[in-house]
Design an enzyme around this catalytic site. Structure first.
Site, PDB file in Angstrom:
ATOM      1  N   LYS A  16     -20.962   0.306   0.150  1.00  0.00           N
ATOM      2  CA  LYS A  16     -21.371   0.040  -1.247  1.00  0.00           C
ATOM      3  C   LYS A  16     -22.712  -0.685  -1.231  1.00  0.00           C
ATOM      4  CE  LYS A  16     -18.565   1.697  -4.353  1.00  0.00           C
ATOM      5  NZ  LYS A  16     -19.016   2.970  -4.868  1.00  0.00           N
ATOM      6  N   HIS A  23      -7.730   7.567  -2.852  1.00  0.00           N
ATOM      7  CA  HIS A  23      -8.988   6.959  -3.293  1.00  0.00           C
ATOM      8  C   HIS A  23      -8.786   5.488  -3.633  1.00  0.00           C
ATOM      9  CE1 HIS A  23     -12.043   6.301  -6.626  1.00  0.00           C
ATOM     10  NE2 HIS A  23     -12.795   6.587  -5.590  1.00  0.00           N
ATOM     11  N   ARG A  24      -9.372   4.606  -2.839  1.00  0.00           N
ATOM     12  CA  ARG A  24      -9.142   3.149  -2.916  1.00  0.00           C
ATOM     13  C   ARG A  24      -7.663   2.857  -2.654  1.00  0.00           C
ATOM     14  NH1 ARG A  24     -12.380   1.917  -8.629  1.00  0.00           N
ATOM     15  NH2 ARG A  24     -13.972   3.522  -8.357  1.00  0.00           N
ATOM     16  N   GLU A  55      -9.659   6.469   1.431  1.00  0.00           N
ATOM     17  CA  GLU A  55     -11.058   6.202   1.079  1.00  0.00           C
ATOM     18  C   GLU A  55     -11.127   4.765   0.612  1.00  0.00           C
ATOM     19  OE1 GLU A  55     -14.593   5.788  -1.662  1.00  0.00           O
ATOM     20  OE2 GLU A  55     -12.490   5.359  -2.081  1.00  0.00           O
ATOM     21  N   GLU A  66     -16.787   4.018   2.553  1.00  0.00           N
ATOM     22  CA  GLU A  66     -17.964   4.162   1.691  1.00  0.00           C
ATOM     23  C   GLU A  66     -18.734   2.843   1.687  1.00  0.00           C
ATOM     24  OE1 GLU A  66     -17.305   5.011  -2.525  1.00  0.00           O
ATOM     25  OE2 GLU A  66     -19.416   4.521  -2.841  1.00  0.00           O
ATOM     26  N   ASP A 110     -14.047   1.166  -0.072  1.00  0.00           N
ATOM     27  CA  ASP A 110     -15.431   0.735  -0.298  1.00  0.00           C
ATOM     28  C   ASP A 110     -15.709  -0.539   0.499  1.00  0.00           C
ATOM     29  OD1 ASP A 110     -15.789   2.707  -2.524  1.00  0.00           O
ATOM     30  OD2 ASP A 110     -14.221   1.477  -3.425  1.00  0.00           O
ATOM     31  N   ASP A 118      -6.691   9.246  -6.870  1.00  0.00           N
ATOM     32  CA  ASP A 118      -5.926   8.014  -7.114  1.00  0.00           C
ATOM     33  C   ASP A 118      -4.424   8.290  -7.072  1.00  0.00           C
ATOM     34  OD1 ASP A 118      -8.437   6.933  -7.680  1.00  0.00           O
ATOM     35  OD2 ASP A 118      -8.208   7.146  -9.855  1.00  0.00           O
ATOM     36  N   HIS A 135     -14.471  -2.534  -4.471  1.00  0.00           N
ATOM     37  CA  HIS A 135     -15.359  -1.542  -5.087  1.00  0.00           C
ATOM     38  C   HIS A 135     -16.585  -2.142  -5.771  1.00  0.00           C
ATOM     39  CE1 HIS A 135     -16.781   1.091  -8.357  1.00  0.00           C
ATOM     40  NE2 HIS A 135     -16.598   2.039  -7.463  1.00  0.00           N
TER      41      HIS A 135
HETATM   42  O1  G3P Z   1     -16.237   7.951  -2.105  1.00  0.00           O
HETATM   43  C1  G3P Z   1     -15.938   8.624  -3.276  1.00  0.00           C
HETATM   44  C2  G3P Z   1     -15.905   7.734  -4.490  1.00  0.00           C
HETATM   45  O2  G3P Z   1     -15.163   6.598  -4.194  1.00  0.00           O
HETATM   46  C3  G3P Z   1     -17.279   7.337  -4.966  1.00  0.00           C
HETATM   47  O3  G3P Z   1     -17.274   6.634  -6.159  1.00  0.00           O
HETATM   48  O4  G3P Z   1     -17.358   4.613  -7.534  1.00  0.00           O
HETATM   49  O5  G3P Z   1     -15.157   5.518  -6.817  1.00  0.00           O
HETATM   50  O6  G3P Z   1     -16.644   4.407  -5.164  1.00  0.00           O
HETATM   51  P1  G3P Z   1     -16.572   5.232  -6.426  1.00  0.00           P
HETATM   52 MG    MG Z   2     -15.567   4.726  -3.266  1.00  0.00          MG
END
Ligand code: G3P
Ligand code: MG
Length: 243
Positions: free
Chosen positions: A112, A8-9, A35, A110, A37, A230, A50
């Site tokens: 944004k 995640h990121r 993943e 994702e 943004d 993460d 993000h």
């Molecule tokens: O894509 C899943 C998650 O990343 C969504 O929330 O705020 O971490 O981008 P956020």
């Molecule tokens: Mg995200």
């Protein structure tokens, strides 16, 4: 089918989120996917960050939409995390796609665009995926459900999914209407009932952000399609143990 682990990121617990070192670390730790943004600079370049502003994760200030790529690329996007990362820049989507050429990781891009609407971001991102021949391993998601519905009308081959932190009664039927492949939900919405219902309707369920051993185990136990974490190393270890 075994649950996919997305960094995640990137591996964002250890390395600065949404940077090449974080993606590299996620890859090295064995994540199935990344993943990240996507937002657009003033001059329309898709970049991976993000927040809508650069304030939290760089040494600059201002909205991404008000900065040109040249201005943005001068910023230090690593020192806020640790001095080790002081040379780190905000990556472009091109940087990630070029880096992934040999690795072929799965990608969750994702958009944004739930706070700021970026004109044509859907088309810009799908065209990039086509240019790099990375449509097949990618899924596009957004909290902006109109944007995801727009992907349906663009008739692209890329998979897309609704992203939500709220349970709404028509989530599953709406996903089907717009031909989404899955639903990406916040961990607290996760239940056996939801996963079963989604599956019965031909939709997969992916869950964010899953970091604790307890939550990782639950996502695995319920047979979700994917988790966003993460700490991909931890998730992979737990997955291995539970085999
Ligand atoms: O894509 C899943 C998650 O990343 C969504 O929330 O705020 O971490 O981008 P956020
Ligand atoms: Mg995200």
């Amino acid at each position: 089918m075994s649950t996919l682990i997305y960094a995640h990121r990137g591996a964002s617990k250890q390395a600065p989120e949404n940077t090449m070192p974080a993606f590299e670390l996620g890859y090295k730790q064995g994540a199935d996917g990344i993943e990240t943004d996507v937002q657009l600079t003033k001059d329309g370049i898709p970049v991976l960050i993000h927040d809508e502003t650069v304030n939290r994760t760089t040494n600059g200030t201002g909205f991404i939409k008000d900065l040109t790529y040249q201005e943005l690329s001068a910023l230090d996007a690593g020192s806020w995390k640790s001095d080790t990362y002081s040379d780190t820049r905000i990556p472009t989507l091109d940087d990630l796609l070029a880096w992934n050429k040999e690795k072929n990781l799965k990608l969750n891009l994702e958009l944004k665009n739930n706070i700021i609407s970026y004109p044509s971001i859907e088309k810009i991102v799908t065209e990039k995926l086509k240019d790099y021949n990375m449509v097949e391993q990618s899924v596009i998601s957004s909290f902006n459900h109109n944007s995801i519905a727009l992907l349906d009308s663009l008739n692209v081959e890329v998979d897309y999914a609704l992203l939500t932190s709220k349970r709404t009664s028509d989530l599953i039927s709406y996903s089907k209407d717009i031909h989404a492949r899955g639903i990406h939900i916040r961990y607290r919405l996760l239940s056996n009932r939801f996963v079963t219902n989604a599956k019965q309707n031909g939709l997969y369920v992916a869950v964010y952000t899953v970091n604790s051993p307890l939550s990782i185990s639950k996502v695995l136990r319920l047979g979700c399609h994917a988790m966003f974490t993460d700490v991909p190393k931890r998730a992979l270890e737990i997955k291995q143990r539970n085999k």
